[in-house]
Write an enzyme that holds these catalytic residues in place. Structure first.
Site, PDB file in Angstrom:
ATOM      1  CG  ASN A  85      -9.631 -49.034 -31.281  1.00 26.61           C
ATOM      2  OD1 ASN A  85      -9.781 -50.129 -30.780  1.00 26.61           O
ATOM      3  ND2 ASN A  85      -8.535 -48.320 -31.118  1.00 26.61           N
ATOM      4  CG  HIS A 152      -0.689 -57.325 -37.766  1.00 25.17           C
ATOM      5  ND1 HIS A 152      -1.423 -58.205 -38.525  1.00 25.17           N
ATOM      6  CD2 HIS A 152      -0.328 -56.317 -38.595  1.00 25.17           C
ATOM      7  CE1 HIS A 152      -1.502 -57.751 -39.770  1.00 25.17           C
ATOM      8  NE2 HIS A 152      -0.837 -56.587 -39.828  1.00 25.17           N
ATOM      9  CG  HIS A 154      -1.396 -52.084 -34.090  1.00 20.42           C
ATOM     10  ND1 HIS A 154      -0.722 -53.215 -33.671  1.00 20.42           N
ATOM     11  CD2 HIS A 154      -1.890 -51.516 -32.954  1.00 20.42           C
ATOM     12  CE1 HIS A 154      -0.814 -53.333 -32.359  1.00 20.42           C
ATOM     13  NE2 HIS A 154      -1.508 -52.303 -31.890  1.00 20.42           N
TER      14      HIS A 154
END
Length: 212
Positions: A85, A152, A154
């Site tokens: 991240n 998207h 996730h």
């Protein structure tokens, strides 16, 4: 001649099976190639494996409209990948995504759904142990009104320890904040003001080692 033909067929079938497996995708080339270099007759096969590994290392990953540098990816299968991240909430905060650009959870195929959660399960277990945590937060923000800012699918995986948040549910508000920051920071064409690519690659290297 017949024996050589049979050997060639067996090697080709073995190569196909190996290159399609998620195990190969989570291993480094350096750990795979030596397995096939002990015999002169297998040198051709070794070359095939090496080329496959180089191709895998140069793969491109997307996260919605953004390009993801392969150095940030520490685990992948044929259908999913996991990346470190840019601004983790806590140590071990990573994202698991389908390889295909899919906006909503309901739009995943059955195979993608299964692979995504199996990947999250595997990664969560490893990172919880690695960071000496005692629990995990797994969260999906499915759609804009749920806080999703990158279109998207996730899964946030966050290893948890006692006292990491004063109130346990505050982590969901913190995830919302990070989601908004993520969309602003991910564009590789813009200057990074957070962790450098080198720092993220170093963390990814540590995590890659967990899946050897």
């Amino acid at each position: 001649m017949i024996l050589r033909q049979l050997e060639h067929i067996m090697l080709s079938q073995t190569f196909t099976a190996i290159t399609r497996s998620s195990t190969l995708q989570s291993m480094r080339c350096s750990s795979i190639t030596p397995l096939f270099t002990s015999s002169r007759r297998l040198r051709t096969f070794s070359t095939m494996i090496t080329r496959s590994c180089k191709k895998m290392e140069s793969e491109s990953f997307v996260f919605g409209p953004y390009k993801i540098d392969p150095k940030e990816v520490f685990y992948s299968t044929t259908l999913s990948y996991a990346m470190v991240n840019l601004r983790p909430l806590l140590p071990g905060h990573v994202l698991v995504c389908p390889r295909r650009e899919v906006k909503r959870f309901a739009d995943l195929t059955g195979d993608e759904t299964c692979d995504l959660w199996l990947t999250a399960q595997k990664i969560g277990s490893k990172l919880e142990h690695y960071h000496k945590a005692s629990s995990l937060t797994l969260a999906i923000q499915d759609g804009p009104q749920a806080g999703q800012t990158v279109p998207h699918v996730h899964i946030h995986i966050i290893p948890r320890k006692t006292g990491d948040f004063e109130k346990n549910d505050e982590i969901y508000d913190a995830i919302d904040v990070k989601e908004k920051e993520l969309a602003e920071k991910l564009d590789l064409d813009k200057e990074r003001k957070d962790r450098t690519l080198e720092e993220m690659n170093q963390e990814a290297e540590e995590y890659r080692a967990l899946f050897k």
